[in-house]
Design an enzyme around this catalytic site. Structure first.
Site, mmCIF file in Angstrom:
data_model
loop_
_atom_site.group_PDB
_atom_site.id
_atom_site.type_symbol
_atom_site.label_atom_id
_atom_site.label_comp_id
_atom_site.label_asym_id
_atom_site.label_seq_id
_atom_site.Cartn_x
_atom_site.Cartn_y
_atom_site.Cartn_z
ATOM 1 N N HIS A 123 -56.457 -65.037 -0.461
ATOM 2 C CA HIS A 123 -55.329 -65.819 -0.978
ATOM 3 C C HIS A 123 -55.872 -67.223 -1.303
ATOM 4 C CE1 HIS A 123 -51.577 -68.192 -0.665
ATOM 5 N NE2 HIS A 123 -50.903 -67.063 -0.764
ATOM 6 N N ASP A 200 -57.768 -65.655 8.734
ATOM 7 C CA ASP A 200 -56.477 -65.950 8.103
ATOM 8 C C ASP A 200 -55.555 -64.777 8.459
ATOM 9 O OD1 ASP A 200 -54.281 -66.127 6.500
ATOM 10 O OD2 ASP A 200 -55.366 -66.334 4.619
ATOM 11 N N GLN A 203 -50.964 -62.449 7.126
ATOM 12 C CA GLN A 203 -50.331 -61.141 6.913
ATOM 13 C C GLN A 203 -50.492 -60.208 8.107
ATOM 14 O OE1 GLN A 203 -48.341 -60.512 4.503
ATOM 15 N NE2 GLN A 203 -48.847 -62.180 3.113
ATOM 16 N N LYS A 226 -43.316 -65.996 7.640
ATOM 17 C CA LYS A 226 -43.666 -64.594 7.366
ATOM 18 C C LYS A 226 -43.467 -63.726 8.596
ATOM 19 C CE LYS A 226 -47.296 -65.809 4.029
ATOM 20 N NZ LYS A 226 -46.756 -65.464 2.717
ATOM 21 N N CYS A 368 -51.022 -65.274 -5.663
ATOM 22 C CA CYS A 368 -51.930 -66.348 -5.215
ATOM 23 C C CYS A 368 -53.321 -65.803 -4.942
ATOM 24 C CB CYS A 368 -51.386 -67.079 -3.984
ATOM 25 S SG CYS A 368 -49.913 -68.002 -4.328
#
Ligand SMILES: Cc1ncc(COP(=O)(O)O)c(C=O)c1O
Length: 410
Positions: A123, A200, A203, A226, A368
């Site tokens: 991303h 990261d 998600q 999220k 993104c």
């Protein structure tokens, strides 16, 4: 507890937004990779705080301020617990993007000529900050290759990690493809080569069991919105000794222990990284979201989303001709509940707006991840992404929408 279709339908009732209709149809929300809906418990936690305990934190000797301070500080522990962090290893940020920017501005040591290693599926939030750092410090950027099947090439990772890599920063789950990356393996390789390892988890933290100690990473970033929490709040996990050594990202009030006209001493972690009045209600709302996720059980959430993905992939293969659809997904074994695709002859945005007419929210675009889209040779994809409140009925509506779109455009 195992999530089933009935249980997911029950959970949906916790989310007031699902009482509304979109274009006269029940809301079918499949844009969870972009942001998730909020359960009543989170909404109430924020409302209760503003109605009964609101005051600024850390500054007041009065009861209200002390109550707010306690709730906000405790929120760090609740969020940390979800990912297995230890005490004082969570700093609140605005979102995952800010957490990664914090790192790209503060981590040391940075050696000119050394490499920052990412993947080809990042991303922009885990790409652009590193591009900036590389430019500033004369470092090189390198990318772990993605294979044809949308998984990472771990042989390539091994080679690149051995090649003077100073920082590894990788997405745990690709927001554009759904691919679950073996971060434990990558972090292990990074550590063997003396690199700092960043995950990261924008998600992944919302969707499954994560333990930073098991993964062995130095840092992890994720966003509250999220994972059922409010917008404007996210978190950075860091190994305590590293956070202790780092300089602050932003300076000003709250992050200091003492100040003279000439200089300042920094406060303890995490306050050192939380300059100014923070998003107090956001932190409290995020803690409630973390508690809600813990109660459901992160393992059951990821298992359910995988089932929904499998169900969707099977339905698609019987509803559509192979030539009519291009899937950008490694298959349910290697993927989270995210499905990117294109229908032949239909722009992803057109597909998303057609779906909207049917009350179905999906995302069309580059997600993104422009470099990844370029690599795939597409301007964008249409993406459906599941969460704990989605049912097979939602998945079936999505597949029926695809079929209808195909018929209309034919
Ligand atoms: C993998 C990944 N990383 C980082 C981000 C950035 O999250 P935020 O916009 O909440 O900072 C996203 C958002 O979609 C993401 O999917």
């Amino acid at each position: 507890m195992k999530l089933t279709n009935d249980r997911a339908a029950e959970l949906k009732e916790d989310f007031p937004i699902f009482r509304r209709k979109i274009h006269n149809q029940p809301l079918c929300y499949l844009d969870n990779a972009a942001s998730t809906q909020k359960p009543q418990a989170v909404i109430n936690a924020i409302k209760d705080f503003y109605e009964h305990s609101y005051a600024n934190i850390h500054r007041g000797v009065y009861q209200l301020s002390q109550e707010a301070t306690e709730q906000y500080e405790d929120a760090h522990d609740a969020v940390g617990k979800l990912i297995g962090a230890g005490e004082n290893e969570i700093a609140f940020t605005r979102n995952a993007t800010e957490a990664i920017n914090l790192l790209s501005h503060t981590i040391k040591p940075l050696v000119e000529g050394s490499t920052i290693l990412l993947t080809e599926m990042e991303h922009h939030a885990n790409l652009v900050p590193w591009q900036q750092l590389a430019k500033k410090e004369g470092m090189k950027l390198s990318f772990i290759r993605m294979r044809e099947d949308f998984t990472l090439d771990y042989g390539d990772a091994e080679q690149k990690l051995a090649d003077d890599c100073a920082i590894l920063s990788v997405s745990h789950i690709s927001n554009a493809l759904g691919t679950i990356n073996d971060v434990k393996r990558l972090v292990g390789l990074a550590k063997k080569n003396g690199a700092l390892a960043i995950v990261d988890a924008a998600q992944s933290a919302p969707h499954g069991a994560i333990n930073v100690k098991e993964i062995g990473c130095d840092f992890m970033a994720f966003s509250g919105h999220k994972m059922l929490g409010p917008t404007g709040i996210g978190a950075l996990y860091g190994r305590h000794e590293l956070l202790e050594q780092m300089e602050p990202f932003q300076t000003g009030g709250d992050m200091i222990s003492s100040v003279t006209y000439e200089s300042a001493q920094w406060n303890d972690v995490p306050q050192k990284f939380e300059a100014g009045t923070p998003h107090i209600a956001g932190g409290i709302g995020l803690a409630k979201a973390a508690e809600y996720l813990q109660n459901i059980g992160p393992e059951s959430i990821s298992a359910w989303e995988k089932e929904l993905l499998k169900h969707t992939l099977e339905s698609i293969s019987s509803a559509l001709e192979k030539g009519d659809i291009r899937l950008f997904n490694p298959g349910h074994k290697h993927s989270a509940g995210i499905l990117s695709l294109n229908l032949a002859g239909i722009h992803a945005h057109d597909l998303a707006s057609l779906m909207d007419d049917m009350g179905i929210c999906i995302r069309g675009g580059h997600h993104c991840a422009m470099p990844l889209m370029n690599k795939l040779g597409v301007a964008g994809t249409a993406r459906a992404s599941f969460y704990l409140y989605n049912t097979t009925d939602d998945a079936d509506r999505f597949v029926a929408g695809l079929k209808k779109a195909k018929e209309m455009f034919n």
